[in-house]
Design a protein around this motif. Structure first.
Motif, mmCIF file in Angstrom:
data_model
loop_
_atom_site.group_PDB
_atom_site.id
_atom_site.type_symbol
_atom_site.label_atom_id
_atom_site.label_comp_id
_atom_site.label_asym_id
_atom_site.label_seq_id
_atom_site.Cartn_x
_atom_site.Cartn_y
_atom_site.Cartn_z
ATOM 1 N N ALA A 113 -1.388 19.676 -14.384
ATOM 2 C CA ALA A 113 -0.624 20.185 -15.519
ATOM 3 C C ALA A 113 0.784 20.542 -15.087
ATOM 4 C CB ALA A 113 -1.313 21.403 -16.122
ATOM 5 N N ALA A 114 1.704 20.540 -16.061
ATOM 6 C CA ALA A 114 3.082 20.976 -15.829
ATOM 7 C C ALA A 114 3.159 22.458 -16.162
ATOM 8 C CB ALA A 114 4.052 20.166 -16.683
ATOM 9 N N LEU A 120 -4.985 22.500 -11.722
ATOM 10 C CA LEU A 120 -5.630 23.637 -12.376
ATOM 11 C C LEU A 120 -7.089 23.322 -12.656
ATOM 12 C CD1 LEU A 120 -2.917 24.473 -15.096
ATOM 13 C CD2 LEU A 120 -3.102 25.424 -12.791
ATOM 14 N N GLU A 121 -7.842 24.373 -13.009
ATOM 15 C CA GLU A 121 -9.220 24.181 -13.459
ATOM 16 C C GLU A 121 -9.265 24.395 -14.976
ATOM 17 O OE1 GLU A 121 -8.711 26.579 -10.778
ATOM 18 O OE2 GLU A 121 -8.787 24.791 -9.494
ATOM 19 N N THR A 165 -7.331 28.060 -15.280
ATOM 20 C CA THR A 165 -7.171 28.935 -14.116
ATOM 21 C C THR A 165 -6.591 28.132 -12.962
ATOM 22 O OG1 THR A 165 -9.468 28.526 -13.458
ATOM 23 C CG2 THR A 165 -9.027 30.562 -14.677
ATOM 24 N N SER A 166 -5.973 28.854 -12.043
ATOM 25 C CA SER A 166 -5.527 28.284 -10.777
ATOM 26 C C SER A 166 -6.100 29.153 -9.679
ATOM 27 C CB SER A 166 -3.997 28.264 -10.708
ATOM 28 O OG SER A 166 -3.553 27.803 -9.443
ATOM 29 N N VAL A 212 -4.250 31.237 -16.062
ATOM 30 C CA VAL A 212 -3.137 30.432 -16.557
ATOM 31 C C VAL A 212 -3.246 30.362 -18.074
ATOM 32 C CG1 VAL A 212 -2.056 28.150 -16.586
ATOM 33 C CG2 VAL A 212 -2.968 29.078 -14.433
ATOM 34 N N PHE A 213 -2.131 30.539 -18.759
ATOM 35 C CA PHE A 213 -2.129 30.547 -20.220
ATOM 36 C C PHE A 213 -1.811 29.157 -20.761
ATOM 37 C CE2 PHE A 213 -1.410 34.842 -18.816
ATOM 38 C CZ PHE A 213 -2.231 35.578 -19.660
ATOM 39 N N GLY A 214 -2.286 28.905 -21.970
ATOM 40 C CA GLY A 214 -2.089 27.603 -22.595
ATOM 41 C C GLY A 214 -2.377 27.696 -24.080
ATOM 42 N N ASN A 215 -3.209 26.784 -24.583
ATOM 43 C CA ASN A 215 -3.560 26.766 -26.004
ATOM 44 C C ASN A 215 -2.322 26.704 -26.884
ATOM 45 O OD1 ASN A 215 -5.253 27.850 -28.584
ATOM 46 N ND2 ASN A 215 -6.629 27.257 -26.947
#
Length: 346
Positions: free
Chosen positions: A5-6, A20-21, A123-124, A129-132
């Motif tokens: 991911a970026a 990332l996971e 997660t890393s 780690v945030f997203g959505n």
């Protein structure tokens, strides 16, 4: 599963590729292998001011790809489907139920950086780690989305065309087709010839309108002309669309409208002033528009049909970049060097 991911680690920081996971999909989620992702100015502006409390962050909200797994509650797509991914909505509030999910009362779901329950599937190592982002975070090799924002598209459609349908094309074309609904022969002036503005140009041309495309960049004015715009100098119009968010442009647009004309505000900006008497005496309408006031499930198939008929040549706007070159693509987008950068994945 392991994905690439970026990641934006601090506000204003660069896109940095990280491993990332990603969790398996929950009951209402869809796992998608990303094949293309458009870069939108919303991604670029939000990374400049994203709050530290919800960082590091994965952006991206114009994804396209192939479904790899679905949760038990998903019925509209299945493994192997090619899909485009759009914005998220709750599907339950009064605006969603009335066919206007762009104004969902829980529209902040697109900006929380988490699921509705506050969790994140990314997660890393031990780090959250945030997203959505817009219910997808498509700047990654895989994403989790929802039944409400995943739309099946033909397997024959290029994923680089499918990706921007979910936001910029939907916004520009939807403003014309869903909100303004001009009659053939009406004059439509579009301020700003980025991907949103040029999508509006194509949609208005498809309806038989006289279209004026106003932009300071000569190459964009030329492209607008190739797409059917008949002029580049502002003139009296039945409808105007502002994609810039600039107060001076908005004032200019209002001054061009014929009596009972409509100005659609599409560009994000701050405050703008206008003369109330001018608006009143001329019966003008000022309409804010999000995501083309479109319901992706029904509108994206319409866009696909227009593209198939040659009336929405989205590929004319696109410059492709390998995913690894995301930072270069972002710079070219921010500088105006390209109209619509689309990331491709091997």
């Amino acid at each position: 599963m392991r994905i690439r991911a970026a990641l934006v680690e601090t506000a204003g920081g660069p896109f940095t590729l990280r491993d990332l996971e990603l969790e398996a999909p929950r009951a209402d989620e869809v796992l998608i292998r990303v094949t293309a992702a458009g870069i939108c100015h919303t991604d670029l502006s939000m990374r400049q001011r994203w709050p530290a409390r919800i960082s590091p962050m994965v952006f991206g909200h114009e994804g396209a790809g192939v479904v790899e797994a679905v949760g038990g509650g998903v019925t509209t797509v299945t493994v192997g489907d090619m899909v485009a991914v759009s914005y998220r909505s709750c599907g339950l509030c009064e605006l969603c139920r009335s066919g206007h999910p762009a104004y969902c009362l829980l529209s902040d779901l697109n900006m929380r950086g988490t699921r509705a329950d506050g969790s994140t599937p990314l997660t890393s190592g031990e780090t959250k780690v945030f997203g959505n982002f817009f219910g997808q975070s498509s700047f990654a090799t895989h994403l989790l989305a929802y039944q409400s924002n995943v739309v099946r598209v033909p397997a024959t459609l290029s994923p680089t065309v499918a990706a921007p349908l979910g936001c910029s094309v939907q916004t520009g074309a939807g403003t014309v087709l869903n909100v303004l609904r001009p009659s053939p022969g009406d004059t439509v002036v579009v301020f700003g010839s980025g991907s949103v503005g040029l999508s509006a140009v194509m949609a208005a041309v498809s309806l038989g309108c006289e279209v004026i495309a106003v932009d300071p960049i000569a190459a964009r004015r030329e492209l607008a002309a190739e797409l059917g715009a008949t002029g580049t100098e502002p003139k009296a119009a039945h409808h105007a669309i502002d994609t810039t968010g600039r107060p001076d442009v908005i004032a200019q647009a209002l001054g061009l409208l014929r009596r009972r004309g409509t100005l659609a505000l599409v560009g994000l900006g701050g405050k703008a002033e206008f003369d109330i008497r001018t608006v009143m005496y001329n019966g003008l309408r000022i309409r804010g528009v999000i995501e083309g006031d479109a319901s992706p499930a029904t509108f994206l198939p319409q866009l696909v049909d227009l593209h198939r008929l040659g009336r929405l040549p989205v590929e004319r706007l696109i410059t492709e970049y390998p995913f690894e070159d995301i930072e270069s693509a972002a710079r070219d987008a921010a500088s105006g060097k390209v109209v619509k950068p689309v990331l491709t994945f091997g």
